[in-house]
Enzyme design. Sequence first.
Site, PDB file in Angstrom:
ATOM      1  N   GLY A   1      42.233  42.702  43.247  1.00 52.23           N
ATOM      2  CA  GLY A   1      42.632  43.147  44.578  1.00 52.23           C
ATOM      3  C   GLY A   1      43.940  42.519  45.029  1.00 52.23           C
ATOM      4  N   ASP A   2      44.112  41.236  44.724  1.00 51.40           N
ATOM      5  CA  ASP A   2      45.366  40.552  45.072  1.00 51.40           C
ATOM      6  C   ASP A   2      46.533  41.161  44.305  1.00 51.40           C
ATOM      7  OD1 ASP A   2      43.559  38.841  46.376  1.00 51.40           O
ATOM      8  OD2 ASP A   2      43.430  37.550  44.616  1.00 51.40           O
TER       9      ASP A   2
END
Length: 303
Positions: A250-251
């Site tokens: 996600g990052d």
Amino acid sequence: MIYTVTLNPSIDYIVRLDKLVNGITNRTTSEEYYYGGKGINVSCVLAELDIDSTAYGFVAGFTGEAIEKGIRNDRIITDFIKLKHGISRINIKIKAGEETEINCQGPHIDERELERLLQKIDRISTGDTLVLAGSIPNTMPDNVYETMMERIRHKKVRIVVDATRQLLVNSLKYKPFMIKPNRQELSEIFEAEVKTEDDIEKYAKELQKMGAQNVLISLGGEGAMLIDEYGKKHKAGVLKEKVINTVGSGDSMVAGFIAGYEKTHDYAYALKLGSVCGNATAFLAGLATKEKIEELLEKFNSQ
């Protein structure tokens, strides 16, 4: 300049065993470690995309020194507050068939040290991007993200928020440039079942009514959806490869989206590059590399 904030960074120590047995000495088959923290992950993937960033946050002790030295390169300026007491976290990930995690608390952060970070936030200028990612340590006030946004609200700073539930909702009054909930978080925020694509779009637009400019929804194995500031829907699928590690995906998506928008100001391309970076991390033991991103971008373009 892009600024990332990681309030409680860590060294993630991964140990692999054939089997974990309680009450005896267990021997590992392999070990590895990574410098962790959502904002740090964003900075590291931005560096792979040839984008400069400054990493803010707190570090302490010998582990803090290792984190700072470990992530520093030509593309990342490390500007952490060095705490006098305690050590930065070591989180233990035990992989023995099932995965067991032991996440530590991290060092105490007092009001004076927080004020030093806020003074750094004050230096962020119009045209810069601020990434607020991850949870807030239990030694800090739970409105610290709001405090940061309040201090720069008179400037035209692009604020990206990747946080859960109330932290995310509380940021909306500051009209963040982009937020990144997932399907489950949409369900929790609106206390509703979010199953279909129409559901996702509906609740993403509700978040826009509450203040968000762009809403990027990560959908795991189904890809991602973006509702941009003009109300247009964009979708991206996933590539088929063996998933090795989802931590940091996600990052990585956030980093790719920011880099894509910085380079082109095109939301469709920003979503594509974000999806590619998220996939690249999922297919590697660590975070996405430049080589893997370029390989997958070519595959994405040929679909």
